[in-house]
Design a protein around this motif. Structure first.
Motif, PDB file in Angstrom:
ATOM      1  N   ARG A  21       0.712  -1.280   0.077  1.00 37.58           N
ATOM      2  CA  ARG A  21      -0.030  -0.037  -0.097  1.00 37.58           C
ATOM      3  C   ARG A  21       0.879   1.451  -0.072  1.00 37.58           C
ATOM      4  O   ARG A  21       0.455   2.150  -0.407  1.00 37.58           O
ATOM      5  N   HIS A  22       1.975   1.278   0.518  1.00 38.86           N
ATOM      6  CA  HIS A  22       2.845   2.466   0.676  1.00 38.86           C
ATOM      7  C   HIS A  22       4.306   2.008   0.237  1.00 38.86           C
ATOM      8  O   HIS A  22       4.748   0.925  -0.078  1.00 38.86           O
ATOM      9  N   ASP A  23       5.154   3.273  -0.002  1.00 38.08           N
ATOM     10  CA  ASP A  23       6.462   3.234  -0.217  1.00 38.08           C
ATOM     11  C   ASP A  23       7.338   3.175   1.225  1.00 38.08           C
ATOM     12  O   ASP A  23       7.375   4.290   1.992  1.00 38.08           O
ATOM     13  N   ILE A  24       7.878   1.989   1.837  1.00 41.51           N
ATOM     14  CA  ILE A  24       8.285   1.953   2.934  1.00 41.51           C
ATOM     15  C   ILE A  24       9.926   1.874   2.787  1.00 41.51           C
ATOM     16  O   ILE A  24      10.652   1.371   1.935  1.00 41.51           O
ATOM     17  N   VAL A  25      10.677   2.757   3.887  1.00 41.12           N
ATOM     18  CA  VAL A  25      11.799   2.782   3.811  1.00 41.12           C
ATOM     19  C   VAL A  25      12.272   2.442   5.097  1.00 41.12           C
ATOM     20  O   VAL A  25      11.666   3.031   6.212  1.00 41.12           O
ATOM     21  N   ALA A  26      12.905   1.276   5.672  1.00 42.58           N
ATOM     22  CA  ALA A  26      13.623   0.895   6.786  1.00 42.58           C
ATOM     23  C   ALA A  26      14.775   1.629   7.261  1.00 42.58           C
ATOM     24  O   ALA A  26      15.765   1.229   6.607  1.00 42.58           O
ATOM     25  N   LEU A  27      14.842   2.165   8.311  1.00 41.37           N
ATOM     26  CA  LEU A  27      16.074   2.929   8.698  1.00 41.37           C
ATOM     27  C   LEU A  27      16.390   2.223  10.146  1.00 41.37           C
ATOM     28  O   LEU A  27      15.789   2.578  10.995  1.00 41.37           O
TER      29      LEU A  27
END
Length: 291
Positions: free
Chosen positions: A199-205
């Motif tokens: 559903r979304h643009d995920i970025v894991a930091l």
């Protein structure tokens, strides 16, 4: 009153200290990496050398007997959310805590989003969502988010990423960019993260401390799990123990890497006592090339 003054001072310090990093992130193509929701028709104008011939409007061109093109503009209106892990493990750190590092990183990206006129919102999570502030535009709103992050006292100590991501997925109805900032020390969360990814643009930091990667040879020390309170006395002078610990950490890191790669989610590794802007700029460059 004194606490409020301290929070305001910390917000000002962060805004000043991150100014250079924000400029670097924008120069590093924050705008081009995170695209808007689509394109809107702007106008029809005469063709100029260098224009894309695919944009030529053939009907208008035929009518006036000279080339005209359709021009479009990006519909920016992005919603950028920061889901920040505030569980007890964030209080760990050799020189700077993981929580403070997470706030500094979030601040830089929030100001970069603000400079691009994006909407910025916040989730604070532990075992679930403890605080939710919907995305809005403007410097005043970003300063409010930072003030909330600095002053917030979490209710729970443990981390439950699966439960938290499920709650976020329920709350976010419109496609958004979601920066998840955590050490990702939690039970299996792959299912909920997959739903979020669709559903979304995920970025894991991922924020960790160097002491979590390897134990120093300092004899007997007492280790405590910040989230459970469990204590364990270990002999760090035992080379076999230190090697086994390093192997377990490596196995965990590799399994996380495989998980994010499998789900095609960008993961950026950040260490508390290392400059975060270098890793973020590298991420932006890599993502731009890939796109």
């Amino acid at each position: 009153m004194q606490r409020a003054k301290e929070v305001i001072q910390q917000v000002k310090r962060i805004e000043i200290s991150t100014k250079q990093q924000v400029e670097g992130l924008i120069t590093g193509n924050y705008h081009s990496v995170f695209k808007g929701q689509g394109i809107d028709f702007s106008e029809i104008r005469e063709y100029r050398a260098g224009d894309d011939v695919r944009a030529i409007d053939w009907k208008v061109t035929a009518r006036f007997n000279r080339p005209f093109i359709k021009e479009f503009v990006e519909e920016r209106d992005l919603r950028v959310y920061f889901a920040i892990d505030m569980s007890a493990s964030g209080s760990f750190g050799s020189n700077i805590t993981k929580k403070q590092k997470a706030i500094d990183i979030a601040a830089s990206l929030m100001f970069a989003a603000m400079e691009n006129n994006d909407n910025v919102g916040l989730f604070i999570f532990t075992e679930g969502i403890e605080k939710y502030i919907p995305a809005r535009k403007g410097r005043k709103h970003v300063l409010k988010l930072l003030s909330t992050l600095i002053s917030y006292e979490p209710v729970a100590k443990r981390t439950d990423i699966m439960n938290s991501m499920e709650a976020i997925a329920m709350l976010l109805k419109r496609r958004s960019i979601v920066f998840v900032i955590s050490d990702f020390c939690s039970d299996d969360f792959s299912k909920s993260l997959k739903v979020m990814k669709n559903r979304h643009d995920i970025v894991a930091l991922r924020v960790t401390d160097k002491r979590e990667h390897e134990l120093p040879d300092v004899g007997f020390i007492e280790l405590e799990d910040e989230e459970t309170g469990e204590q364990l006395l270990v002999d760090t002078s035992n080379e076999d123990f230190r090697m086994r610990y390093a192997e377990l950490v490596m196995e965990h890191n590799e399994s996380l890497q495989k998980l994010f790669r499998k789900m095609k989610i960008d993961k950026v590794d950040l260490v508390t006592d290392e400059p975060y802007e270098i890793a973020l700029k590298k991420f932006f460059r890599t993502r731009k090339v890939r796109r």
